[in-house]
Design a protein around this motif. Structure first.
Motif, PDB file in Angstrom:
ATOM      1  N   GLN A  97       1.310  -0.718  -0.158  1.00  0.00           N
ATOM      2  CA  GLN A  97      -0.261   0.070   0.108  1.00  0.00           C
ATOM      3  C   GLN A  97       1.028   1.422  -0.432  1.00  0.00           C
ATOM      4  N   HIS A 100      -0.988   6.748   2.710  1.00  0.00           N
ATOM      5  CA  HIS A 100      -2.022   7.359   2.112  1.00  0.00           C
ATOM      6  C   HIS A 100      -2.860   7.479   3.229  1.00  0.00           C
ATOM      7  N   ASP A 102      -6.668   7.964   5.783  1.00  0.00           N
ATOM      8  CA  ASP A 102      -7.560   7.003   5.683  1.00  0.00           C
ATOM      9  C   ASP A 102      -8.860   8.355   6.790  1.00  0.00           C
ATOM     10  N   HIS A 171       0.248   6.803   6.203  1.00  0.00           N
ATOM     11  CA  HIS A 171       1.069   5.945   6.204  1.00  0.00           C
ATOM     12  C   HIS A 171       0.700   4.489   5.071  1.00  0.00           C
TER      13      HIS A 171
HETATM   14 FE   LIG Z   1      -5.455   2.819   5.872  1.00  0.00          FE
END
Ligand SMILES: [Fe+2]
Length: 298
Positions: A97, A100, A102, A171
């Motif tokens: 990942q 980004h 959340d 993260h």
């Molecule tokens: Fe996330």
């Protein structure tokens, strides 16, 4: 590290969850419908892993024990009453990942690892930007290490480790390298703690406890007026004697930052809340109470 909590050896029955996962792959060429549950979550240049709803994947008894323990932990430590529907995800070679945030999934994200204890892959760490990177120039120093550990925290996916963090911080997950085998993959259950509201255990009812702190919450607006805006989440616990007197105020989490980077304002808010809660008087009860209070600043 106010914005990251790590709980190792979180679940006493972790091995049952792991065994349940492994049992799905015990028949090498099994073609039953139970194998067709994985969604390849792919967003170009951002996300790449395989996921499935955890609740439907595991045997109910094995999963419910974990879920209940997690929800209770969130209530006691964060004042969050529930978790969003958790995902079970695995990452094989190349999966990752990229950075980004959340927002606004919930005040706290969590990642619980069921990765095989002896990992054969590299990577697969959860990385989280450090607060000083997000306020770079005020923390800049020529003497500091200027390589990646200076900018991010890296947390390995150790078996039975729960990571809880403020998901506003950028993260992601470093690329997994070294395995194509689901049984050797980075394997995690993950989601967000949600529904922040006061949680009470003991003699007081939730209603009595909530009424007791109403004044403090109301007066918070005057602090905002004098100290400026804040962003973040905090939770604290009040130990309340049966006489209604607050015996102790314990800070459990605090990611609240002044939007104008005023550290004096952050300190003022913390002291003000400690003092106000300490002098709050609750109704008498037949036994003492513990109250977890979450406060969200947005
Ligand atoms: Fe996330």
């Amino acid at each position: 590290m106010n914005h990251i909590i790590i709980k190792d050896r979180f679940n006493p029955q972790a091995s049952l969850l792991r065994q349940d996962f492994e049992s799905r792959f015990s028949v090498k060429k099994d073609t039953s419908h139970k194998r067709f549950v994985w969604d390849y979550w792919y967003v170009q240049d951002q996300y790449q892993f395989l996921r499935t709803p955890a609740y439907h994947f595991f045997k109910a008894k094995v999963y419910n024990q974990f879920h209940t323990q997690l929800v209770n932990w969130g209530r006691e430590h964060l004042g969050c009453h529930d978790v969003s529907p958790p995902w079970l995800s695995y990452y094989i070679d190349g999966m990752q990942q990229k950075p980004h945030s959340d927002v606004p999934h919930g005040p706290w994200a969590w990642v619980y690892s069921l990765t095989v204890p002896k990992r054969i892959f590299t990577g697969g760490e959860t990385f989280i930007f450090k607060p000083e990177v997000l306020n770079y120039w005020s923390h800049f120093s020529n003497e500091k290490n200027r390589e990646q550990e200076a900018y991010m925290d890296f947390i390995a996916p150790d078996f039975n480790r729960l990571i809880v963090f403020d998901p506003r911080y950028p993260h992601g997950v470093t690329p997994v390298v070294g395995t194509h085998d689901p049984l050797q993959a980075r394997l995690v259950i993950h989601g967000w703690f949600v529904e922040p509201r006061p949680y009470v255990v003991g003699g007081l009812t939730t209603e009595q406890a909530q009424l007791g702190i109403e004044n403090v919450i109301y007066n918070l607006s005057s602090v905002m007026q004098s100290q400026g805006e804040f962003h973040g989440t905090l939770s604290l616990r009040l130990d309340i004697e049966k006489s209604g007197v607050v015996k102790k105020v314990t800070w459990l989490t605090n990611t609240v930052l002044s939007l104008s980077s005023d550290q004096k304002a952050e300190k003022y808010l913390k002291n003000w809340l400690s003092l106000q809660f300490k002098k709050t008087i609750f109704p008498k009860a037949t036994k003492s109470s513990a109250m977890t209070i979450p406060l969200l600043f947005r």
